[in-house]
Design an enzyme around this catalytic site. Structure first.
Site, PDB file in Angstrom:
ATOM      1  N   GLY A 142       0.674  -1.207   0.091  1.00 30.57           N
ATOM      2  CA  GLY A 142      -0.089  -0.057  -0.167  1.00 30.57           C
ATOM      3  C   GLY A 142       0.796   1.186  -0.039  1.00 30.57           C
ATOM      4  N   ARG A 180       1.282  -5.036  -5.667  1.00 30.89           N
ATOM      5  CA  ARG A 180       1.301  -6.284  -5.124  1.00 30.89           C
ATOM      6  C   ARG A 180       1.815  -7.313  -6.102  1.00 30.89           C
ATOM      7  NH1 ARG A 180      -0.857  -4.195  -0.203  1.00 30.89           N
ATOM      8  NH2 ARG A 180      -2.624  -2.638  -0.789  1.00 30.89           N
ATOM      9  N   ASP A 238       4.169  -4.465   6.342  1.00 28.42           N
ATOM     10  CA  ASP A 238       4.769  -5.794   7.119  1.00 28.42           C
ATOM     11  C   ASP A 238       4.841  -6.826   5.949  1.00 28.42           C
ATOM     12  OD1 ASP A 238       1.730  -6.046   6.877  1.00 28.42           O
ATOM     13  OD2 ASP A 238       1.501  -6.406   8.959  1.00 28.42           O
ATOM     14  N   SER A 271       5.712  -6.586   2.840  1.00 28.86           N
ATOM     15  CA  SER A 271       6.856  -6.151   1.957  1.00 28.86           C
ATOM     16  C   SER A 271       8.140  -6.635   2.842  1.00 28.86           C
ATOM     17  CB  SER A 271       6.963  -4.601   1.812  1.00 28.86           C
ATOM     18  OG  SER A 271       5.785  -4.287   1.064  1.00 28.86           O
ATOM     19  N   THR A 274       3.387   3.100   5.656  1.00 33.47           N
ATOM     20  CA  THR A 274       1.876   2.736   5.869  1.00 33.47           C
ATOM     21  C   THR A 274       1.237   3.936   6.722  1.00 33.47           C
ATOM     22  OG1 THR A 274       0.630   1.485   6.913  1.00 33.47           O
ATOM     23  CG2 THR A 274       2.585   1.095   7.570  1.00 33.47           C
ATOM     24  N   ILE A 275      -0.071   4.184   6.274  1.00 34.86           N
ATOM     25  CA  ILE A 275      -0.943   5.192   6.942  1.00 34.86           C
ATOM     26  C   ILE A 275      -1.153   4.756   8.297  1.00 34.86           C
ATOM     27  CG2 ILE A 275      -1.418   6.607   4.975  1.00 34.86           C
ATOM     28  CD1 ILE A 275      -4.383   5.529   5.197  1.00 34.86           C
ATOM     29  N   ASP A 276      -1.226   3.212   8.499  1.00 40.81           N
ATOM     30  CA  ASP A 276      -1.929   2.722   9.601  1.00 40.81           C
ATOM     31  C   ASP A 276      -1.235   2.861  10.941  1.00 40.81           C
ATOM     32  OD1 ASP A 276      -4.051   1.862   8.038  1.00 40.81           O
ATOM     33  OD2 ASP A 276      -3.309   0.032   7.395  1.00 40.81           O
ATOM     34  N   ASP A 297       0.797   0.989  12.324  1.00 38.81           N
ATOM     35  CA  ASP A 297       0.311  -0.470  12.920  1.00 38.81           C
ATOM     36  C   ASP A 297       1.951  -1.364  13.266  1.00 38.81           C
ATOM     37  OD1 ASP A 297       0.874  -1.081  10.308  1.00 38.81           O
ATOM     38  OD2 ASP A 297      -0.866  -2.241  10.384  1.00 38.81           O
ATOM     39  N   ARG A 315     -27.264  17.891  12.185  1.00 38.98           N
ATOM     40  CA  ARG A 315     -27.306  16.482  11.705  1.00 38.98           C
ATOM     41  C   ARG A 315     -25.921  15.682  12.581  1.00 38.98           C
ATOM     42  NH1 ARG A 315     -27.619  17.684   5.336  1.00 38.98           N
ATOM     43  NH2 ARG A 315     -29.816  17.355   5.167  1.00 38.98           N
ATOM     44  N   ARG A 371      -8.768  -1.449   9.187  1.00 43.31           N
ATOM     45  CA  ARG A 371      -9.463  -2.553   9.441  1.00 43.31           C
ATOM     46  C   ARG A 371      -8.760  -3.400  10.583  1.00 43.31           C
ATOM     47  NH1 ARG A 371      -8.738  -3.240   3.829  1.00 43.31           N
ATOM     48  NH2 ARG A 371     -10.560  -2.940   2.984  1.00 43.31           N
ATOM     49  N   ALA A 410     -14.595  14.682  17.924  1.00 47.17           N
ATOM     50  CA  ALA A 410     -15.718  13.528  17.737  1.00 47.17           C
ATOM     51  C   ALA A 410     -16.218  13.183  18.798  1.00 47.17           C
ATOM     52  CB  ALA A 410     -15.097  12.288  16.760  1.00 47.17           C
ATOM     53  N   GLN A 416      -7.630   9.264   1.932  1.00 48.92           N
ATOM     54  CA  GLN A 416      -6.704   9.206   3.158  1.00 48.92           C
ATOM     55  C   GLN A 416      -5.504   8.861   2.906  1.00 48.92           C
ATOM     56  OE1 GLN A 416      -9.232   7.392   6.632  1.00 48.92           O
ATOM     57  NE2 GLN A 416     -10.311   6.964   4.624  1.00 48.92           N
TER      58      GLN A 416
HETATM   59  P1  ADP Z   1       2.254  -4.199   2.671  1.00 44.85           P
HETATM   60  O1  ADP Z   1       3.607  -4.098   2.556  1.00 44.85           O
HETATM   61  O2  ADP Z   1       1.629  -2.840   2.544  1.00 44.85           O
HETATM   62  O3  ADP Z   1       1.984  -4.878   3.925  1.00 44.85           O
HETATM   63  P2  ADP Z   1       1.150  -6.509   1.006  1.00 44.85           P
HETATM   64  O4  ADP Z   1       0.977  -7.458   2.135  1.00 44.85           O
HETATM   65  O5  ADP Z   1       0.541  -6.458  -0.274  1.00 44.85           O
HETATM   66  O6  ADP Z   1       1.448  -4.993   1.582  1.00 44.85           O
HETATM   67  O7  ADP Z   1       2.733  -6.848   0.447  1.00 44.85           O
HETATM   68  C1  ADP Z   1       3.191  -6.253  -0.573  1.00 44.85           C
HETATM   69  C2  ADP Z   1       4.278  -7.284  -1.130  1.00 44.85           C
HETATM   70  O8  ADP Z   1       5.243  -8.102  -0.434  1.00 44.85           O
HETATM   71  C3  ADP Z   1       3.406  -8.519  -1.836  1.00 44.85           C
HETATM   72  O9  ADP Z   1       2.473  -8.316  -2.937  1.00 44.85           O
HETATM   73  C4  ADP Z   1       4.503  -9.735  -1.962  1.00 44.85           C
HETATM   74  O10 ADP Z   1       5.073  -9.310  -3.360  1.00 44.85           O
HETATM   75  C5  ADP Z   1       5.318  -9.355  -0.990  1.00 44.85           C
HETATM   76  N1  ADP Z   1       5.085 -10.332   0.098  1.00 44.85           N
HETATM   77  C6  ADP Z   1       3.953 -10.219   1.079  1.00 44.85           C
HETATM   78  N2  ADP Z   1       3.949 -11.392   2.070  1.00 44.85           N
HETATM   79  C7  ADP Z   1       4.932 -11.983   1.413  1.00 44.85           C
HETATM   80  C8  ADP Z   1       5.493 -13.174   1.894  1.00 44.85           C
HETATM   81  N3  ADP Z   1       4.920 -14.016   3.058  1.00 44.85           N
HETATM   82  N4  ADP Z   1       6.656 -14.028   1.483  1.00 44.85           N
HETATM   83  C9  ADP Z   1       7.217 -13.267   0.349  1.00 44.85           C
HETATM   84  N5  ADP Z   1       6.707 -11.946  -0.191  1.00 44.85           N
HETATM   85  C10 ADP Z   1       5.478 -11.383   0.332  1.00 44.85           C
END
Ligand code: ADP
Length: 328
Positions: free
Chosen positions: A15, A76, A107, A109, A130-132, A134, A167, A176, A191, A260
């Site tokens: 993301g 992705r 996480d 990535s 990430t904006i979250d 987390d 309102r 999420r 709020a 956002q």
């Molecule tokens: P974010 O990094 O924002 O959490 P994703 O969970 O979509 O986003 O992960 C981004 C990319 O990282 C995925 O499209 C994939 O290429 C790689 N990735 C995610 N999880 C794994 C994994 N368990 N093993 C190998 N590559 C992963």
């Protein structure tokens, strides 16, 4: 510098979030400063597998510090989840003479990066984008502060119209699994109630609070709802529920959605990105790997990625209390 690393790749993955460009700029310029080559890897791990690379120099990143999104694009990539896919990526990196990479992402990535390191002993460094907010090992992820400001700005505008018509608005924000955006923006925008994934405040309590608001003479009410809130009802169902139980309320719903994630990064995110990029390159050149750069108590830190991805950061209970007090 006696480091064996002579060429560093940089990619954005998963993301997107505001501040990623400022982090790319920082990685590229730190490489230039340290006199090591830097290569852009486009479209995350997909571009790595396809060898979609481009050499970068200090001037390649002019005028991007203020831009949202990512000039390297994000994607992705399911192929990177398989060993064959990662082998292709490794072959492309070797062919291009890239010795290490910095991945700016979440996480998922990071999991990909340490899996890759375990298979090919290839140095990797993570910057949390990430904006979250987390991720363990950092008080702030890149983009969180910008997202908060975007949400607060939107709610301020919604309140203008809400108070003109007496309102009640349910405003859905991203989150999420974690309610950091909802809770912080909710307090920042004043709020009346904040519904988050971590706590089930209960529908009864929501009705009580809204009745109290009305009785105390409030002319408008804003309830912030994180996407993953635990009441079991989405914003539209919440609207119906409240209209049924407190018919005097004129209820509207606003789902803020992808706005956002966009927009000009705040100064906070730009400074954070600049600091993190410097640290990421310096750590690689010192021979470190499998670490994520973070900020803790205003110090730039390094945390094992394996720790950073272990779970979600916890909500600040004190901030829930503050919110309760503010809505007396
Ligand atoms: P974010 O990094 O924002 O959490 P994703 O969970 O979509 O986003 O992960 C981004 C990319 O990282 C995925 O499209 C994939 O290429 C790689 N990735 C995610 N999880 C794994 C994994 N368990 N093993 C190998 N590559 C992963």
């Amino acid at each position: 510098m006696s480091s064996k690393i002579k060429k560093i790749g940089v990619l954005t993955s998963g993301g997107d979030s505001p501040g990623m460009n400022a982090a790319i700029r920082s990685v590229v310029r730190t490489c230039a400063y340290m006199e090591v080559d830097c290569v852009a890897i486009y479209r995350g791990y997909q571009g790595m597998i396809e060898g979609h690379f481009e050499p970068m120099n200090a001037r390649s990143v002019n005028n991007i510090i203020n831009k949202g999104g990512t000039i390297l694009k994000s994607a992705r990539c399911d192929d990177f989840r398989s060993k064959e896919g990662r082998k292709k990526a490794y072959d492309q990196l070797r062919a291009a003479g890239i010795d290490a990479f910095v991945v700016i992402g979440g996480d998922g990535s990071f999991t990909g990066a340490i899996t890759f390191n375990a298979e090919f002993n290839f140095p990797v460094m993570g910057i949390p984008g990430t904006i979250d907010n987390d991720i363990f090992g950092t008080n702030y992820t890149l983009g969180f502060d910008t997202a908060l400001n975007t949400v607060v700005d939107a709610i301020d505008k919604i309140r203008d119209t809400a108070s003109s018509h007496n309102r009640l608005f349910f405003v859905e924000v991203m989150g999420r699994d974690v309610g950091h955006i909802a809770l912080n923006a909710g307090v920042g925008a004043g709020a009346e109630e904040i519904l988050i994934p971590e706590e089930n405040l209960g529908l009864e309590r929501l009705l009580e609070s809204l009745k109290r608001s009305k009785a105390s003479g409030k002319s408008s009410s804003i309830v912030i709802v994180a996407e993953g809130d635990k009441t079991g009802k989405n914003v539209f169902e919440l609207k119906e529920y409240v209209e049924k139980h407190i018919p005097i309320y004129d209820v509207r719903v606003s789902v803020l959605g992808h706005m956002q994630r966009g927009g000009t990064p705040t100064c906070f995110d730009r400074v954070l990105a600049s600091r993190m990029g410097v640290k990421a390159v310096e750590a690689l050149l010192k021979g470190k790997t499998n670490l994520m750069v973070g900020i803790q108590n205003n110090k730039i830190t390094l945390t094992e990625i394996s720790e950073a991805i272990k779970g979600h950061t916890k909500i600040d209970k004190e901030l829930i209390r503050v919110s309760d007090i503010m809505t007396v």
